[in-house]
Design an enzyme around this catalytic site. Sequence first.
Site, PDB file in Angstrom:
ATOM      1  N   ASN A   8       0.931  -1.269   0.073  1.00 23.07           N
ATOM      2  CA  ASN A   8      -0.074   0.062   0.000  1.00 23.07           C
ATOM      3  C   ASN A   8       1.078   1.276  -0.108  1.00 23.07           C
ATOM      4  OD1 ASN A   8      -1.699   2.136   0.603  1.00 23.07           O
ATOM      5  ND2 ASN A   8      -2.458   1.254   2.511  1.00 23.07           N
ATOM      6  N   LYS A  10      -0.080   4.174  -0.254  1.00 26.71           N
ATOM      7  CA  LYS A  10      -0.550   5.441   0.383  1.00 26.71           C
ATOM      8  C   LYS A  10      -0.345   6.666  -0.548  1.00 26.71           C
ATOM      9  CE  LYS A  10      -0.047   3.046   4.883  1.00 26.71           C
ATOM     10  NZ  LYS A  10       0.147   3.211   6.279  1.00 26.71           N
ATOM     11  N   HIS A  94      -9.412   1.244   5.245  1.00 28.27           N
ATOM     12  CA  HIS A  94      -8.003   1.535   5.782  1.00 28.27           C
ATOM     13  C   HIS A  94      -8.433   2.405   7.117  1.00 28.27           C
ATOM     14  CE1 HIS A  94      -3.933   2.493   6.848  1.00 28.27           C
ATOM     15  NE2 HIS A  94      -3.624   1.509   6.072  1.00 28.27           N
ATOM     16  N   GLU A  96      -6.537   4.819   8.108  1.00 29.64           N
ATOM     17  CA  GLU A  96      -6.169   6.121   7.976  1.00 29.64           C
ATOM     18  C   GLU A  96      -7.605   6.714   6.971  1.00 29.64           C
ATOM     19  OE1 GLU A  96      -2.564   5.284   5.545  1.00 29.64           O
ATOM     20  OE2 GLU A  96      -1.560   4.996   7.663  1.00 29.64           O
ATOM     21  N   GLU A 161      -4.958  -5.013  10.870  1.00 33.30           N
ATOM     22  CA  GLU A 161      -3.869  -3.859  10.977  1.00 33.30           C
ATOM     23  C   GLU A 161      -4.025  -2.903  12.410  1.00 33.30           C
ATOM     24  OE1 GLU A 161      -2.315  -2.528   6.803  1.00 33.30           O
ATOM     25  OE2 GLU A 161      -3.983  -1.218   7.087  1.00 33.30           O
ATOM     26  N   GLY A 167       2.919   2.160  10.835  1.00 34.97           N
ATOM     27  CA  GLY A 167       4.342   3.220  10.710  1.00 34.97           C
ATOM     28  C   GLY A 167       4.814   3.564  11.698  1.00 34.97           C
ATOM     29  N   SER A 199       3.784  -2.110   9.948  1.00 35.16           N
ATOM     30  CA  SER A 199       5.353  -2.292  10.605  1.00 35.16           C
ATOM     31  C   SER A 199       5.838  -3.710  10.019  1.00 35.16           C
ATOM     32  CB  SER A 199       5.731  -2.056  11.896  1.00 35.16           C
ATOM     33  OG  SER A 199       5.283  -0.726  12.242  1.00 35.16           O
TER      34      SER A 199
END
Length: 236
Positions: A8, A10, A94, A96, A161, A167, A199
């Site tokens: 991904n 992003k 996701h 985010e 996730e 991250g 990660s």
Amino acid sequence: MRHLIAGNWKMNGLKSSLGEVTRLKELLAANTANADVLICPPFTLISDLAKEANGTTIMCGAQDCHTAVSGAHTGDVSAEMLKEAGAMFIIVGHSERRADHGETTALVKQKAEAAQDAALTPIICVGETREERELGNAAAVVSAQLSGSLPEDTNYVVAYEPVWAIGTGLVPSLDDIREIHALVREKTTPDTRLLYGGSVKPANAAEILAIENVNGALVGGASLKADDFYGIIQAV
Ligand code: 13P
């Protein structure tokens, strides 16, 4: 089940980043991968990346879609458009997007269905926040997200996730990953591919990918460099 290693990107990548795909192609040509390989670049690169990957085992995907097929939705992109551009998978829900755009579990389900309606496979993301884990609610949170966001049609991939692992360089214990993946397996089918994300690096990929019910990885930062991403693919 064959593992799926999905990148991904992003909101990263310009045309110059396609050089990483060229490099990955070379690496994969030299050593056949034991896994399916997918890269989900930003919308702007889907078409170019799909062309670059054409004729190789690298598949192309997208990071989001609208729920509708077309219409008055300024700035949005439909699953059908993504398919035409060359996407085979669409990441939906996701964390985010849930955080930045207030996406709800119900909306995530609609997006997953929109992807399926376009004959694409949604990768449905779930995961708890740090606070939810510290309160001992990780399993309950993931369970509720699954109940609300999995469509009837079982053609989907689920990615677990943990938000606090994305991250940050932090990864749950192998037992914690095993526990959540067992729960996800119970709520899906024996054939559903379950990815772990958060990660994942070449150094920790082998032990994570060997956990029961972990059928691949959803990789952020380490998917941006072909050599790192290839290191994770090789860990399978
Ligand atoms: P990192 O691999 O950078 O932690 O990101 C994980 C992720 O969010 C993939 O969707």
